[in-house]
Design a protein around this motif. Structure first.
Motif, PDB file in Angstrom:
ATOM      1  N   VAL A 150       0.830  -1.213   0.000  1.00 39.23           N
ATOM      2  CA  VAL A 150       0.000   0.000   0.000  1.00 39.23           C
ATOM      3  C   VAL A 150       0.864   1.262   0.000  1.00 39.23           C
ATOM      4  CG1 VAL A 150      -1.613   1.373   1.369  1.00 39.23           C
ATOM      5  CG2 VAL A 150      -2.092  -1.037   0.935  1.00 39.23           C
ATOM      6  N   PRO A 151       1.792   1.446   0.934  1.00 38.75           N
ATOM      7  CA  PRO A 151       2.638   2.646   0.865  1.00 38.75           C
ATOM      8  C   PRO A 151       3.558   2.655  -0.355  1.00 38.75           C
ATOM      9  CG  PRO A 151       3.402   1.179   2.605  1.00 38.75           C
ATOM     10  CD  PRO A 151       2.089   0.643   2.148  1.00 38.75           C
ATOM     11  N   GLY A 152       3.976   1.474  -0.824  1.00 35.82           N
ATOM     12  CA  GLY A 152       4.811   1.430  -2.017  1.00 35.82           C
ATOM     13  C   GLY A 152       4.076   1.928  -3.248  1.00 35.82           C
ATOM     14  N   TYR A 194      -4.932  -8.881  -3.857  1.00 36.50           N
ATOM     15  CA  TYR A 194      -5.217  -7.804  -4.811  1.00 36.50           C
ATOM     16  C   TYR A 194      -6.519  -7.077  -4.455  1.00 36.50           C
ATOM     17  CZ  TYR A 194      -1.833 -10.497  -7.597  1.00 36.50           C
ATOM     18  OH  TYR A 194      -0.728 -11.175  -8.035  1.00 36.50           O
ATOM     19  N   GLN A 195      -7.516  -7.836  -4.048  1.00 35.51           N
ATOM     20  CA  GLN A 195      -8.783  -7.211  -3.695  1.00 35.51           C
ATOM     21  C   GLN A 195      -8.643  -6.337  -2.446  1.00 35.51           C
ATOM     22  OE1 GLN A 195     -11.356  -7.231  -5.552  1.00 35.51           O
ATOM     23  NE2 GLN A 195     -10.896  -8.895  -6.973  1.00 35.51           N
ATOM     24  N   PHE A 196      -7.877  -6.799  -1.478  1.00 30.99           N
ATOM     25  CA  PHE A 196      -7.659  -5.997  -0.279  1.00 30.99           C
ATOM     26  C   PHE A 196      -6.864  -4.735  -0.598  1.00 30.99           C
ATOM     27  CE2 PHE A 196      -8.143  -9.893   2.677  1.00 30.99           C
ATOM     28  CZ  PHE A 196      -9.502  -9.631   2.804  1.00 30.99           C
ATOM     29  N   LEU A 197      -5.875  -4.857  -1.496  1.00 29.25           N
ATOM     30  CA  LEU A 197      -5.109  -3.675  -1.908  1.00 29.25           C
ATOM     31  C   LEU A 197      -6.023  -2.640  -2.555  1.00 29.25           C
ATOM     32  CD1 LEU A 197      -1.910  -5.302  -3.484  1.00 29.25           C
ATOM     33  CD2 LEU A 197      -1.974  -3.880  -1.427  1.00 29.25           C
ATOM     34  N   ALA A 198      -6.864  -3.094  -3.477  1.00 34.44           N
ATOM     35  CA  ALA A 198      -7.779  -2.173  -4.158  1.00 34.44           C
ATOM     36  C   ALA A 198      -8.735  -1.535  -3.167  1.00 34.44           C
ATOM     37  CB  ALA A 198      -8.546  -2.920  -5.245  1.00 34.44           C
ATOM     38  N   ALA A 203     -10.221   3.454  -0.736  1.00 35.89           N
ATOM     39  CA  ALA A 203     -10.853   4.101   0.414  1.00 35.89           C
ATOM     40  C   ALA A 203     -10.187   5.432   0.744  1.00 35.89           C
ATOM     41  CB  ALA A 203     -10.797   3.180   1.634  1.00 35.89           C
ATOM     42  N   ASP A 204      -9.045   5.698   0.129  1.00 33.74           N
ATOM     43  CA  ASP A 204      -8.319   6.947   0.344  1.00 33.74           C
ATOM     44  C   ASP A 204      -8.677   7.916  -0.778  1.00 33.74           C
ATOM     45  OD1 ASP A 204      -6.488   9.020   0.627  1.00 33.74           O
ATOM     46  OD2 ASP A 204      -4.845   7.696   1.232  1.00 33.74           O
ATOM     47  N   PRO A 205      -9.375   9.015  -0.488  1.00 36.22           N
ATOM     48  CA  PRO A 205      -9.805   9.939  -1.551  1.00 36.22           C
ATOM     49  C   PRO A 205      -8.658  10.478  -2.387  1.00 36.22           C
ATOM     50  CG  PRO A 205     -10.871  10.463   0.534  1.00 36.22           C
ATOM     51  CD  PRO A 205      -9.816   9.447   0.849  1.00 36.22           C
TER      52      PRO A 205
END
Length: 348
Positions: A150-152, A194-198, A203-205
């Motif tokens: 996620v941060p990457g 992949y689904q959790f990453l998406a 969820a971050d505007p």
């Protein structure tokens, strides 16, 4: 007729139950507006205006094998791997790709980036020896890798403006020991990751409209960057590679069969991209990625070629197609030898 009707009714009930199970799973993990088929318009549109346009860079991340442990004393000391090392290597690949593009190709414009997630992201549960020696369970590895990616991905988006993330499932992440064709990707820890990453990123505007995911229900992902058509697959469907030519013939034979198949389906492509083989090679119309786990006990026993952990990075130019094909090394460089870089033996 009665027996046939009863058999058809039983099959209908089985299919209805399976469909309900898949619907429930997707309701849990698909609670996000994810683009699963069509790449964003910026990938296929016109190039950004500027004096020097390099094209769209692609970083491929595959065969990370999060959770696997490689014991140094079992591979002659040439490699070691665990979750701590995996996180360090992944961060170095992300940082290294930015440095390669920004420093080596400065100045210039890129107009976005493609980040491929090519499967075998976690070590999985398909072999007992992997489960017995892993330093995390596969569930823990999914969480750990999610928290690293996620941060990457956000850092790469901040650097290059927007990302498109095509994803395919590998073989290590499958739930069943025997490969499953029906619903294979949806029964794979890679797909869940992949689904959790998406879900997290959307969820971050700040990143919802700047990072798009392409998560197919099948084993392959097709997308286009400007005029270059890519076909992404994990690579485990290509068999062989034990002869004197190594995996070259399986790659070429697999590419020929895949081109014939997709050509008949009306979906021709220019470049086949895959992982799985842990050997980074640029072969014109075929790109094979390296790995993050590096040389392990299986490679040692199977007499595979040694290759340090690395990932593929290349550019797709709006006119010239593939350019700038590089390797992003995952380990820090070793100390330089202090001897002169060149020496000439004096004549007697």
């Amino acid at each position: 007729m009665k027996r046939e009707i009863q058999a058809l009714k039983a099959e209908n009930r089985r299919l209805a139950s399976e469909s309900a199970d898949l619907t429930a799973i997707k309701r849990i993990i698909h609670n996000v507006d994810v683009q699963v088929a069509n790449p964003p318009a910026w990938l296929t549109g016109s190039a950004p205006k500027g004096k020097l346009v390099h094209g769209v860079p692609t970083l491929m991340l595959s065969d990370l094998h999060f959770g696997e442990t490689v014991f140094s004393n079992q591979v002659n000391g040439v490699n070691q791997y665990n979750t701590t090392i995996a996180k360090r290597r992944l961060r170095r690949v992300v940082d290294g790709s930015i440095k390669l593009l920004r420093h080596t190709l400065a100045p210039g414009q890129f107009g976005g980036m493609v980040v491929i997630l090519g499967g075998d992201m976690v070590d999985g549960v398909i072999h007992d020896e992997l489960r017995d020696t892993a330093d995390e369970t596969v569930m823990q590895s999914v969480i750990t890798l999610h928290d690293e990616l996620v941060p990457g991905l956000k850092a790469l988006c901040d650097e290059f403006g927007k990302l498109h993330v095509p994803c395919v499932a590998g073989n290590h992440g499958r739930l069943d020991r025997k490969p499953r064709m029906k619903n294979g990707p949806a029964l794979n820890f890679d797909f869940l990751l992949y689904q959790f990453l998406a879900r997290t990123i959307h969820a971050d505007p700040k990143y919802r409209d700047r990072i798009t995911f392409q998560i197919p229900d099948g084993f392959d992902a097709s997308y286009r960057v400007y005029g270059t058509r890519y076909m992404l697959t994990h690579g485990d469907s290509f068999k062989g590679g034990s002869g004197i030519t190594g995996p070259l013939l399986p790659w070429m034979r697999g590419d020929a069969k895949t081109r014939k198949q997709y050509g008949a389906l009306g979906m021709p492509y220019d470049v086949l991209v895959m992982g799985h083989w842990h050997q980074l090679r640029y072969l014109g119309q075929i790109i094979v990625n390296g790995c993050l786990v590096g040389f392990n006990e299986y490679a040692m026993k199977s007499r595979f070629d040694y290759e340090p952990p690395m990932q593929a990075l290349w550019l797709t130019h709006p006119v010239r197609g593939l350019t700038f094909q590089e390797s992003v090394f995952a380990d820090d460089p070793k100390a330089l030898n202090e001897a002169p870089w060149v020496s000439v033996k004096a004549a007697a």
